[in-house]
Each structure stands twice: as C-alpha cells, then as structure tokens.
Design a protein around this motif. Structure first.
Motif, PDB file in Angstrom:
ATOM      1  N   ASN A 193      45.030  48.153  43.680  1.00 47.67           N
ATOM      2  CA  ASN A 193      44.307  46.931  43.331  1.00 47.67           C
ATOM      3  C   ASN A 193      43.968  46.883  41.847  1.00 47.67           C
TER       4      ASN A 193
ATOM      5  N   ALA B 275      43.363  34.073  40.772  1.00 44.79           N
ATOM      6  CA  ALA B 275      43.857  34.076  42.152  1.00 44.79           C
ATOM      7  C   ALA B 275      43.930  35.506  42.695  1.00 44.79           C
ATOM      8  N   MET B 276      44.396  36.458  41.857  1.00 46.31           N
ATOM      9  CA  MET B 276      44.484  37.847  42.306  1.00 46.31           C
ATOM     10  C   MET B 276      43.096  38.459  42.497  1.00 46.31           C
TER      11      MET B 276
ATOM     12  N   THR C 217      41.751  37.020  45.683  1.00 46.73           N
ATOM     13  CA  THR C 217      42.421  37.620  46.840  1.00 46.73           C
ATOM     14  C   THR C 217      41.895  39.019  47.111  1.00 46.73           C
TER      15      THR C 217
ATOM     16  N   VAL D 217      38.469  38.752  48.647  1.00 50.58           N
ATOM     17  CA  VAL D 217      38.519  38.332  50.049  1.00 50.58           C
ATOM     18  C   VAL D 217      38.911  39.506  50.940  1.00 50.58           C
ATOM     19  N   ILE D 218      39.927  40.281  50.491  1.00 52.40           N
ATOM     20  CA  ILE D 218      40.416  41.395  51.312  1.00 52.40           C
ATOM     21  C   ILE D 218      39.454  42.583  51.275  1.00 52.40           C
TER      22      ILE D 218
END
Length: 302
Positions: free
Chosen positions: A151, A193-194, A197, A200-201
């Motif tokens: 990540n 956006a990354m 994401t 969220v994850i």
C-alpha cells in the motif's frame, strides 16, 4: 514550462503561534518518551517471559514495533523543527511519508488480526490452539507487513510522479499525503482515488471486520452463565476495542475526504491523535488492564 521545482519543504508545524509551540514541545517530548519506553518495555517483557509466547502477545509485540516505527518517524523531526530548522529535504519528506504510511497500514491490519485472535479465543476456545497455532500467527504477521508495504509503495510511488512547483510550505507537522497533494502542480485525481481506495479497504473494511468480530464475541459472552467469566472475557476485549475506536475514527476522517477539503487546524489535531496519542496510550492501556503484562514487567524490573 518555466517552473522552479521544489527540492525541500518547509514544515509549518505549530509555528503560527510561537507561545503555543513552546508549550507543545514538552508535551510532544513526553508523548515520544512514553511511546518509545512503553512499547520497548512491552517487547522486552513479553520476549523474556516464555509463558507469554502466545498469539495474543505475539500480535501485541507487533503492535508495539509498529508504534515505535510510527512515533520515531514523526516526533523526532517535529521536536527538532520546534527548536531549530523547520525544513526537510524532498527525499527526507518522501522517506517520512513512506515509513508513516507503512506503519499506519500495518496498525490497521494488526487490529483486525488481534480481533480475530480474540474471536477465536472466546467463541471457539476448544479449537483455539489449532486455529491459532504458531504457523497461522506468522502467516498473519507476514500478511500484515506485506500488504501495508504494498500500500505505501503504491501511494508513495504515485506521489513521486507529481511535480511540486507552487509552494514548498507543508501545512502540517509532518509529510502526509493530503497536505502534500495540495502542493502539487499537476492533477491529483489518481492519487486521491488510490488514497480513498486504501482507506476504504484498510480502514473501513478492517473496522467492519472488527465490529463483526466483536458482535460475535459479545453474543458469546452474554451466553456465559458465571458473572466472573463474563467479567474476564469483557476485560480481555475492552482495552482492544477502546484503542481501535480511537484510532480508526481519526484515520477514516483524515483519508476518506479529497485533499481539497483538508483543513489546517482541524486536521492537525486529528493527526496528533493517531500519530502521537494512540501509540503512547497503547502500552499503558494494554499493560494497566492486563495482569499478565503487569506481572511480566514486575519480574523484569526485579
């Protein structure tokens, strides 16, 4: 394009009010000393006590290592900027961002691993030794560190492709993704956006898993007939749930929004909670509410 690219950043920190800065220096110094010494003591105490080489304490040691990485990445530079130079090189900023994001992701994933361990211990006590043997614990730890490393590699790599030419003043007390994206002079939609994401994850996803685990745990505890059994079961989970709630709420608040909505004063306070306060509270919460840790610390000092 006739632009001057940024080679170093000016960390604004808390310098807008010098009087406040002088008051905050001993506070952050104390937080760093508590976080560093407390987490080191937990690692040494558990490592020196064979009886505590169990899955729960294995993950607690990993959490202590993550907290040491997080605070050592941010607080020494913050303390230095309060009394001396407030600049940080471009490379130093990227290294700080990489290390912090790595520790952040690892902590979020570790909380899920710890919740799963408590779920198995309380809901499946007879199968605990099979479901949580040393091989499973090692695999979970490797997954935590590897996923968080992937990540931070992706988010840091995307940030490296952005040019910084408008300003070099970071409206924060360390290099974090949202304030750095505000300084970029190129579109940051992919970066946002990354980051969204990942949040969220890693944050919302793991928080949902933890809440589901604790829902099952509470339902299982309520079926215990003896009052002492209920108290013992709640005691093993309440400290973890307290830390999780404090950490996840602040992280989700910071990373779930676009960089354009970053607020200088409000987000600084929120960031202090998950970069300084939570790592300092973790060893206190887990040691003061855990008789085995307190006993191991007493043996260590004696």
């Amino acid at each position: 394009m006739n632009q001057t690219l940024v080679t170093e950043f000016l960390i604004l920190g808390f310098s807008e009010t010098p009087q406040l800065q002088m008051l905050l220096f001993p506070v952050f110094l104390l937080l760093y000393m508590v976080a560093l010494s407390g987490n080191l003591l937990i690692v040494v105490a558990i490592g020196s006590c064979p009886a505590m080489h169990t899955p729960m304490y294995f993950f607690l040691v990993n959490l202590a290592v993550v907290d040491i990485l997080c605070t050592s990445t941010i607080l020494p530079k913050l303390l230095g900027s309060m009394v001396a130079d407030r600049t940080i090189s471009y490379g130093g900023c990227i290294v700080q961002l990489f290390s912090f994001t790595w520790s952040l992701g690892a902590e979020l994933l570790l909380f899920s691993a710890m919740a799963y361990d408590r779920y198995v211990a309380i809901c499946w006590p007879l199968r605990y030794s099979t479901l949580m043997d040393s091989r499973v614990c090692r695999l979970l730890a490797v997954a935590v560190w590897t996923i968080s490393l992937a990540n931070t590699s992706v988010n840091t790599g995307l940030l490296l492709h952005l040019p910084f030419c408008h300003s070099n003043v970071v409206e924060h007390f360390f290099c974090e993704i949202p304030p750095l994206l505000k300084l970029a002079c190129a579109p940051t939609r992919l970066n946002e956006a990354m980051a969204f994401t990942a949040d969220v994850i890693l944050a919302l996803g793991n928080f949902s898993v933890i809440m589901l685990s604790y829902g099952c745990i509470i339902a299982s505890i309520l079926r215990i007939r003896s009052a002492s059994g209920k108290r013992r079961a709640f005691s093993t989970c309440s400290s973890h749930l307290l830390v999780v709630s404090l950490y996840y709420c602040t992280v989700i608040y910071t990373y779930i929004r676009p960089a354009s909505r970053y607020s200088l004063h409000k987000d600084k306070v929120v960031s202090v909670i998950y970069t300084s306060v939570a790592p300092s509270l973790n060893p206190l919460i887990y040691s003061l509410r855990n008789t085995e840790v307190k006993a191991a610390l007493r043996r260590l000092f004696s």
